[in-house]
Structure formats: C-alpha cells, structure tokens
Design an enzyme around this catalytic site. Structure first.
Site, PDB file in Angstrom:
ATOM      1  N   ARG A  55       0.819  -1.219   0.000  1.00  0.00           N
ATOM      2  CA  ARG A  55       0.000   0.000   0.000  1.00  0.00           C
ATOM      3  C   ARG A  55       0.849   1.264   0.000  1.00  0.00           C
ATOM      4  O   ARG A  55       0.633   2.166  -0.811  1.00  0.00           O
ATOM      5  CB  ARG A  55      -0.960   0.016   1.194  1.00  0.00           C
ATOM      6  CG  ARG A  55      -2.063  -1.034   1.103  1.00  0.00           C
ATOM      7  CD  ARG A  55      -2.929  -1.040   2.326  1.00  0.00           C
ATOM      8  NE  ARG A  55      -2.095  -1.358   3.492  1.00  0.00           N
ATOM      9  CZ  ARG A  55      -2.485  -1.201   4.753  1.00  0.00           C
ATOM     10  NH1 ARG A  55      -3.684  -0.723   5.024  1.00  0.00           N
ATOM     11  NH2 ARG A  55      -1.695  -1.529   5.747  1.00  0.00           N
ATOM     12  N   ASN A  73      -6.181  -2.558   1.888  1.00  0.00           N
ATOM     13  CA  ASN A  73      -6.217  -4.013   2.004  1.00  0.00           C
ATOM     14  C   ASN A  73      -7.658  -4.469   1.958  1.00  0.00           C
ATOM     15  O   ASN A  73      -8.556  -3.763   2.424  1.00  0.00           O
ATOM     16  CB  ASN A  73      -5.593  -4.473   3.323  1.00  0.00           C
ATOM     17  CG  ASN A  73      -4.077  -4.409   3.308  1.00  0.00           C
ATOM     18  OD1 ASN A  73      -3.446  -4.361   2.257  1.00  0.00           O
ATOM     19  ND2 ASN A  73      -3.490  -4.427   4.491  1.00  0.00           N
TER      20      ASN A  73
END
Length: 129
Positions: A55, A73
C-alpha cells in the site's frame, strides 16, 4: 458546442469554426489544466500483497506519477486500488502494480475501467475494509 467532452480551442480553430477570439480564450481558460485523457481504474491485486509494504509503495509510486485515488487491504488478502489521472500515468501505475514492491509476489491483477470522476486531490492509504 454539441459535445459533452471538454476540449481546448485555440484562436485559429475558433476562427475556422466561426467563434470569436474572446469565446475561444474563455473556453481555453476554463479547460486549462484539465487534460483530455483522464481515466479511472479499479484494481484488485492478488498474491502475497499484504504485509509487504504494497500500500505505501503504491501511494509513493502514484504520488511520483501524479495519480490520485486510494489503496487499501481487502479482507480476503488482496489489495484494492482506485486510481484517477492522465491515462499515461495511470497506465504506468497499473503496470507497476503487476509486480509491486520487491517483497511482493503478485499472482493476478483484475482491472476494471470506470468513469473518470475527478473526486481526489491526493493518493491515500485507506486503513479500513
């Protein structure tokens, strides 16, 4: 203009179309900084993509490319990305997502084209499902 698509009109084009220069300048001024090739995509990235800085690495890559949106996520272990911006930059981000950071192992990327909305001013990591 009959089209809903915003476009740049310079003075010579305006003159050929029978528009006056003032109108041409107004339209050009209103559209300045809004590239014609903006796109939006949603990606679902599968594989070993959680717990490997995917990320944050995606955020940094998007920021470097001038792409806006978010990354998060997903419960099932994938990572989801929504990205908007100039087509070339978004395509580069999509290409990067096919491998991600060095410790990631991407097995599949599902890409869905969406209508450009221009709703983001940055690229953020979202910390909720």
């Amino acid at each position: 203009m009959p089209s809903n698509r915003v476009s740049f009109i310079d003075a010579p084009v305006a003159k050929r179309r029978g528009m006056n220069a003032r109108y041409s300048s107004l339209v050009t001024g209103l559209t300045m900084g809004i590239p014609m090739d903006n796109i939006r995509v949603r990606l679902i990235i599968e594989g070993r993509v959680q717990g490997v800085w995917f990320r944050e690495s995606t955020r940094k890559q998007a920021e470097h490319l001038g792409v806006h949106g978010w990354v998060r996520n997903r419960r099932e272990g994938a990572v989801e990305v929504v990205a908007e911006g100039p087509e070339e930059s978004v395509r580069k981000l999509v290409e990067w997502c096919h491998h991600g950071p060095p410790s990631a192992r991407v097995s599949r990327v599902r890409e869905t084209a969406e209508a450009f909305q221009g709703e983001f001013i940055s690229f953020d990591v979202v910390y909720s499902y």
